[in-house]
Write a protein that holds these residues in place. Structure first.
Motif, PDB file in Angstrom:
ATOM      1  N   ILE A 667       0.829  -1.200   0.000  1.00 52.30           N
ATOM      2  CA  ILE A 667       0.000   0.000   0.000  1.00 52.30           C
ATOM      3  C   ILE A 667       0.865   1.253   0.000  1.00 52.30           C
ATOM      4  O   ILE A 667       1.747   1.410   0.858  1.00 52.30           O
ATOM      5  CB  ILE A 667      -0.934   0.016   1.228  1.00 52.30           C
ATOM      6  N   GLY A 668       0.596   2.126  -0.979  1.00 44.63           N
ATOM      7  CA  GLY A 668       1.210   3.439  -1.000  1.00 44.63           C
ATOM      8  C   GLY A 668       0.229   4.479  -0.497  1.00 44.63           C
ATOM      9  O   GLY A 668      -0.946   4.429  -0.833  1.00 44.63           O
ATOM     10  N   ILE A 669       0.711   5.426   0.347  1.00 44.14           N
ATOM     11  CA  ILE A 669      -0.178   6.393   0.994  1.00 44.14           C
ATOM     12  C   ILE A 669       0.232   7.805   0.577  1.00 44.14           C
ATOM     13  O   ILE A 669       1.414   8.167   0.643  1.00 44.14           O
ATOM     14  CB  ILE A 669      -0.122   6.254   2.528  1.00 44.14           C
ATOM     15  N   ALA A 670      -0.756   8.604   0.143  1.00 42.95           N
ATOM     16  CA  ALA A 670      -0.549  10.022  -0.174  1.00 42.95           C
ATOM     17  C   ALA A 670      -1.549  10.838   0.623  1.00 42.95           C
ATOM     18  O   ALA A 670      -2.687  10.402   0.830  1.00 42.95           O
ATOM     19  CB  ALA A 670      -0.717  10.271  -1.665  1.00 42.95           C
ATOM     20  N   LEU A 671      -1.127  12.024   1.078  1.00 45.30           N
ATOM     21  CA  LEU A 671      -1.954  12.869   1.940  1.00 45.30           C
ATOM     22  C   LEU A 671      -2.416  14.114   1.190  1.00 45.30           C
ATOM     23  O   LEU A 671      -1.676  14.690   0.390  1.00 45.30           O
ATOM     24  CB  LEU A 671      -1.159  13.276   3.187  1.00 45.30           C
ATOM     25  N   PHE A 672      -3.644  14.495   1.486  1.00 47.43           N
ATOM     26  CA  PHE A 672      -4.224  15.732   0.934  1.00 47.43           C
ATOM     27  C   PHE A 672      -4.292  16.768   2.063  1.00 47.43           C
ATOM     28  O   PHE A 672      -4.767  16.459   3.158  1.00 47.43           O
ATOM     29  CB  PHE A 672      -5.628  15.468   0.414  1.00 47.43           C
ATOM     30  N   PRO A 673      -3.794  17.977   1.829  1.00 44.16           N
ATOM     31  CA  PRO A 673      -3.263  18.535   0.570  1.00 44.16           C
ATOM     32  C   PRO A 673      -1.748  18.488   0.493  1.00 44.16           C
ATOM     33  O   PRO A 673      -1.160  19.091  -0.395  1.00 44.16           O
ATOM     34  CB  PRO A 673      -3.756  19.975   0.614  1.00 44.16           C
ATOM     35  N   ALA A 674      -1.076  17.789   1.433  1.00 42.83           N
ATOM     36  CA  ALA A 674       0.383  17.830   1.506  1.00 42.83           C
ATOM     37  C   ALA A 674       1.033  17.312   0.231  1.00 42.83           C
ATOM     38  O   ALA A 674       2.012  17.884  -0.261  1.00 42.83           O
ATOM     39  CB  ALA A 674       0.866  17.023   2.719  1.00 42.83           C
ATOM     40  N   HIS A 675       0.498  16.198  -0.351  1.00 47.05           N
ATOM     41  CA  HIS A 675       1.115  15.602  -1.532  1.00 47.05           C
ATOM     42  C   HIS A 675       0.444  16.027  -2.836  1.00 47.05           C
ATOM     43  O   HIS A 675       0.916  15.669  -3.922  1.00 47.05           O
ATOM     44  CB  HIS A 675       1.060  14.076  -1.427  1.00 47.05           C
ATOM     45  N   GLY A 676      -0.640  16.726  -2.754  1.00 45.00           N
ATOM     46  CA  GLY A 676      -1.330  17.144  -3.968  1.00 45.00           C
ATOM     47  C   GLY A 676      -2.758  17.553  -3.662  1.00 45.00           C
ATOM     48  O   GLY A 676      -3.324  17.181  -2.628  1.00 45.00           O
ATOM     49  N   THR A 677      -3.346  18.315  -4.585  1.00 45.61           N
ATOM     50  CA  THR A 677      -4.723  18.789  -4.389  1.00 45.61           C
ATOM     51  C   THR A 677      -5.688  18.205  -5.408  1.00 45.61           C
ATOM     52  O   THR A 677      -6.861  18.537  -5.399  1.00 45.61           O
ATOM     53  CB  THR A 677      -4.767  20.327  -4.486  1.00 45.61           C
ATOM     54  N   THR A 678      -5.181  17.335  -6.307  1.00 42.81           N
ATOM     55  CA  THR A 678      -6.063  16.665  -7.261  1.00 42.81           C
ATOM     56  C   THR A 678      -5.909  15.167  -7.092  1.00 42.81           C
ATOM     57  O   THR A 678      -4.899  14.677  -6.572  1.00 42.81           O
ATOM     58  CB  THR A 678      -5.737  17.056  -8.714  1.00 42.81           C
ATOM     59  N   LEU A 679      -6.902  14.442  -7.563  1.00 50.10           N
ATOM     60  CA  LEU A 679      -6.875  12.986  -7.447  1.00 50.10           C
ATOM     61  C   LEU A 679      -5.720  12.405  -8.256  1.00 50.10           C
ATOM     62  O   LEU A 679      -5.043  11.471  -7.800  1.00 50.10           O
ATOM     63  CB  LEU A 679      -8.206  12.406  -7.931  1.00 50.10           C
ATOM     64  N   ASP A 680      -5.466  12.936  -9.434  1.00 51.53           N
ATOM     65  CA  ASP A 680      -4.368  12.408 -10.250  1.00 51.53           C
ATOM     66  C   ASP A 680      -3.027  12.607  -9.559  1.00 51.53           C
ATOM     67  O   ASP A 680      -2.150  11.722  -9.594  1.00 51.53           O
ATOM     68  CB  ASP A 680      -4.359  13.092 -11.614  1.00 51.53           C
ATOM     69  N   GLU A 681      -2.846  13.775  -8.927  1.00 53.24           N
ATOM     70  CA  GLU A 681      -1.586  14.015  -8.212  1.00 53.24           C
ATOM     71  C   GLU A 681      -1.418  13.024  -7.068  1.00 53.24           C
ATOM     72  O   GLU A 681      -0.335  12.437  -6.876  1.00 53.24           O
ATOM     73  CB  GLU A 681      -1.570  15.456  -7.684  1.00 53.24           C
ATOM     74  N   LEU A 682      -2.459  12.805  -6.298  1.00 48.55           N
ATOM     75  CA  LEU A 682      -2.373  11.868  -5.176  1.00 48.55           C
ATOM     76  C   LEU A 682      -2.160  10.444  -5.677  1.00 48.55           C
ATOM     77  O   LEU A 682      -1.430   9.654  -5.047  1.00 48.55           O
ATOM     78  CB  LEU A 682      -3.645  11.944  -4.333  1.00 48.55           C
ATOM     79  N   MET A 683      -2.793  10.067  -6.804  1.00 45.24           N
ATOM     80  CA  MET A 683      -2.611   8.725  -7.353  1.00 45.24           C
ATOM     81  C   MET A 683      -1.161   8.504  -7.765  1.00 45.24           C
ATOM     82  O   MET A 683      -0.583   7.432  -7.516  1.00 45.24           O
ATOM     83  CB  MET A 683      -3.545   8.517  -8.549  1.00 45.24           C
ATOM     84  N   ARG A 684      -0.545   9.508  -8.384  1.00 41.39           N
ATOM     85  CA  ARG A 684       0.854   9.344  -8.799  1.00 41.39           C
ATOM     86  C   ARG A 684       1.779   9.223  -7.591  1.00 41.39           C
ATOM     87  O   ARG A 684       2.693   8.384  -7.570  1.00 41.39           O
ATOM     88  CB  ARG A 684       1.267  10.546  -9.670  1.00 41.39           C
ATOM     89  N   VAL A 685       1.545  10.057  -6.571  1.00 42.75           N
ATOM     90  CA  VAL A 685       2.395  10.002  -5.364  1.00 42.75           C
ATOM     91  C   VAL A 685       2.210   8.661  -4.665  1.00 42.75           C
ATOM     92  O   VAL A 685       3.186   8.006  -4.256  1.00 42.75           O
ATOM     93  CB  VAL A 685       2.050  11.176  -4.427  1.00 42.75           C
ATOM     94  N   ALA A 686       0.960   8.215  -4.505  1.00 40.82           N
ATOM     95  CA  ALA A 686       0.700   6.944  -3.831  1.00 40.82           C
ATOM     96  C   ALA A 686       1.258   5.780  -4.630  1.00 40.82           C
ATOM     97  O   ALA A 686       1.727   4.781  -4.051  1.00 40.82           O
ATOM     98  CB  ALA A 686      -0.805   6.776  -3.627  1.00 40.82           C
ATOM     99  N   ASP A 687       1.248   5.865  -5.948  1.00 39.35           N
ATOM    100  CA  ASP A 687       1.800   4.802  -6.785  1.00 39.35           C
ATOM    101  C   ASP A 687       3.303   4.661  -6.543  1.00 39.35           C
ATOM    102  O   ASP A 687       3.829   3.548  -6.417  1.00 39.35           O
ATOM    103  CB  ASP A 687       1.503   5.116  -8.249  1.00 39.35           C
ATOM    104  N   ARG A 688       3.997   5.798  -6.456  1.00 38.18           N
ATOM    105  CA  ARG A 688       5.443   5.732  -6.190  1.00 38.18           C
ATOM    106  C   ARG A 688       5.709   5.167  -4.802  1.00 38.18           C
ATOM    107  O   ARG A 688       6.644   4.371  -4.601  1.00 38.18           O
ATOM    108  CB  ARG A 688       6.060   7.131  -6.338  1.00 38.18           C
TER     109      ARG A 688
END
Length: 707
Positions: A667-688
């Motif tokens: 599981i990759g975890i991304a936080l809003f708004p720290a890692h991004g403010t759009t779903l695509d941004e959070l998906m890319r961060v969580a994927d990495r």
């Protein structure tokens, strides 16, 4: 007497010839003028046809240009941004009318060319967009390309939005493949108008276009002066645009050529001929006026009669018919005089008519009342009733017959229509209720009782309301208000059955009025649309959920993210996105088969629902890819806690074939708004972040580093 007849005949011949000559002159002049005008209109029609063909060619050329790019997406089941940008650049060079080219996999814009000036479009969810969502849903429902607009663009100008659904290759049976997404190409409407020549100041027409979104004549005017459509001399042409059409109205500048001299000359000559004829006839009329006056009363009475008055001689030949015969049959009276009267009738009825007339004359009295048929000049059969009596001379000798031919066609047709209407009323599959002007039920058909459960005897004669179960303004009140203002009304409502069950109905009401416009009756048709509503709900569910697991799909995840993000900004709290795929799923699927793989996906979906709160969103975003949107997370520790519960929940085995199958997750975890403010941004961060877990040996979680 014979001399008077010959004079009258000569007078009639003179009058007919003179007036016919005058009428012929007028007719020739009128036909010549009409021919010249028609020739002028045909020339204008040809010019506008070429203009329409150019407009259709420009639109279809711009719309069809992107077929190669779509084929590449279908062949490769996707396209990378580099290939897209190179291909789109070539297309933009070929067709200057295209403003940009956009690819939206899963209905979310991921690629756009040119990017400059269009950055804000990336990540746009077209299905749920407030202005573009309707056209996107229409495209999905039909499975065909949709041309919307013209619409005003935020960056200025107007454009036609061409949307094409992209389906990946199906099987050999012709089944359409999986829906991949859509291509959107705005066609510059302003440049289109210039390219076609509609904006040319030298164009000898005032032109207007209507039918926004391809609605044809039903759509509003979107270019040009709307008053052109109201002009009686305007040319109207249909412009075919992909699956729809526009209506073009064109009004030539200036007046059409005038040929008033031709009409004036022909009418002057006709007037001269008529005056000369009337002058001669008037002189002759004075000579025979006394005889004419003595016959005038009989003639007027006969000619004013609506029924056909006829007279025959002793051999049954016609020697008189009043003008009503021409109105009935379309045949001139003069062509029928001297014929056996049975020749006026249908060929199949003539023998019976001759026999009955012979018997009638031989009996020297009695009643003659028979039904026959007549064929008029247009070939239509008309039903008549013949009522006749014997005609005697001054010595009481029978010298023929006199009688009436009464046209009963319309009466018989009315009787037939009433019988058909009664049959339709009784056999209709939809419920029909007839109200009087006071709202009292006068009649219901059998389908009414079958659909509603109410017996006819229980409602006829009462002020029955089939919509009593609904709340808000009563439907009958809306219906009667519509009947006061117009003659028809349609709508949908909730009705109730005799059992008390509520069900949806489609309604159609028609007013019946008297000659003065007063409401006499209201005919209400009710159709049970329960099945249709159920199908609509099913379609709506499939549009937002994964068909295998029942989890939210990418579309619903995007919508819930936008709602959650707006709430998070207002309340000042955070969110978290957990993105993961299933460790070991591919070997399990390959070894145990797709059925086991599908069961495992459903097993995972069930475990994931139990591991999160009801306010969180669990979505399947790919084959074995899942995402969890935590709607309220204030610290990374909160996201880690949920990730731990997910990993623990997925450790539970699934029973299969007498054994157990297990699966894991990274599981990759991304936080809003720290890692991004759009779903695509959070998906890319969580994927990495997920691949960080896989690099450490799989089975766990990782919170992405803060930027």
């Amino acid at each position: 007497m014979q001399g008077t007849s010959r004079k009258s005949l000569g007078l009639v011949v003179l009058l007919v010839v003179g007036l016919a000559a005058a009428a012929l002159v007028v007719l020739v002049g009128t036909l010549a003028d009409a021919s010249l005008r028609e020739r002028w209109r045909a020339e204008r029609q040809g010019e506008l046809g070429g203009l329409r063909a150019t407009l259709e060619g420009e639109i279809n050329g711009a719309a069809n240009l992107t077929a190669g790019l779509i084929a590449e997406v279908v062949l490769n089941e996707g396209i990378d941004p580099l290939h897209f940008d190179r291909h789109a650049r070539e297309l933009m060079r070929e067709r200057s009318l295209l403003r940009n080219i956009t690819l939206a996999p899963g209905n979310v814009i991921a690629m756009v060319h040119p990017l400059a000036g269009n950055e804000a479009a990336l990540g746009l969810d077209l299905l749920n967009h407030p202005t573009q969502g309707a056209a996107t849903r229409l495209m999905l429902a039909s499975g065909r390309p949709v041309l919307a607009g013209p619409v005003t663009l935020a960056q200025g100008g107007q454009a036609l939005i061409h949307r094409v659904p992209i389906y990946l290759n199906g099987d050999d049976n012709g089944t359409r493949g999986r829906y991949w997404g859509l291509m959107s190409t705005p066609i510059d409407f302003d440049r289109l108008i210039v390219a076609v020549g509609l904006g040319d100041p030298a164009l000898p027409y005032r032109v207007a276009l209507r039918g926004i979104d391809g609605q044809g004549d039903r759509g509003p005017v979107f270019w040009g002066d709307a008053s052109v459509f109201e002009a009686p001399d305007a040319f109207l042409l249909d412009v075919h645009v992909l699956e729809g059409s526009w209506r073009m109205a064109a009004l030539p500048l200036g007046e059409p050529p005038s040929h008033a001299w031709l009409l004036l000359g022909s009418r002057a000559l006709a007037l001269l001929l008529a005056l000369m004829t009337i002058s001669v006839v008037a002189h002759l009329l004075r000579v025979g006026r006394r005889l004419a006056e003595s016959e005038q009363l009989h003639r007027e009475l006969a000619e004013q009669m609506q029924d056909v008055l006829f007279q025959t001689d002793a051999s049954q030949r016609v020697n008189y018919l009043n003008p009503a015969w021409t109105q009935l049959s379309g045949r001139p009276v003069s062509a029928c005089l001297g014929l056996p009267w049975s020749e006026l009738l249908h060929p199949d009825d003539r023998q019976r008519a001759r026999g009955r007339c012979t018997e009638f004359i031989a009996a020297r009295g009695g009643e003659y009342d028979e039904a026959f048929r007549v064929i008029d000049a247009a070939g239509k059969v008309r039903e008549v009733v013949v009522r006749a009596g014997l005609h005697r001379n001054a010595r009481a000798e029978v010298v023929g017959t006199v009688g009436l031919i009464i046209d009963v066609t319309e009466r018989r047709q009315m009787e037939t229509r009433l019988a058909v209407a009664s049959s339709l009323f009784e056999r209709s599959g939809e419920a029909i209720v007839v109200f009087d002007a006071d709202g009292v039920v006068q009649a219901v058909n059998p389908a009414f009782s079958r659909i509603t459960g109410f017996r006819a005897a229980a409602v006829v004669g009462t002020v029955f309301d089939p919509f009593a179960a609904q709340t808000g303004e009563p439907t009958l009140a809306t219906l009667w208000r519509a009947m006061r203002d117009g003659d028809a009304w349609q709508g949908e409502s909730e009705a109730r059955r005799a059992s008390g069950e509520s069900y949806p109905v489609a309604l159609s009401a028609t007013a019946v009025r008297d000659a003065d416009g007063h409401l006499l009756q209201c005919l209400l048709i009710l159709a049970d649309i329960s099945e249709r509503k159920e199908k609509e709900r099913a379609v709506e569910y499939l549009a937002l959920h994964d068909s295998l697991t029942g989890l939210a799909n990418r579309v619903q995840l995007g919508s819930r993210f936008e709602q959650g993000a707006a709430q998070a900004r207002r309340a000042g709290h955070g969110m978290a996105l957990l993105y993961f795929d299933l460790d070991g799923f591919k070997p399990l699927n390959d070894h145990h088969g797709h059925e086991a793989g599908d069961r495992m996906l459903c097993h995972v979906a069930l475990r994931l629902r139990d591991a999160v709160r009801d306010s969180d969103v669990v979505a399947r975003v790919g084959g074995d890819e899942f995402a969890i949107l935590l709607s309220r997370v204030d610290t990374p520790e909160g996201a880690r806690t949920v990730a731990a519960k997910v990993v623990e929940a997925l450790n539970a085995p699934m029973r299969h074939g007498g054994g157990e199958l297990r699966i894991g997750a990274s599981i990759g975890i991304a936080l809003f708004p720290a890692h991004g403010t759009t779903l695509d941004e959070l998906m890319r961060v969580a994927d990495r972040a997920m691949y960080q877990v896989k690099a450490r040996g799989r089975g766990g979680w990782w919170v992405a580093e803060l930027p």
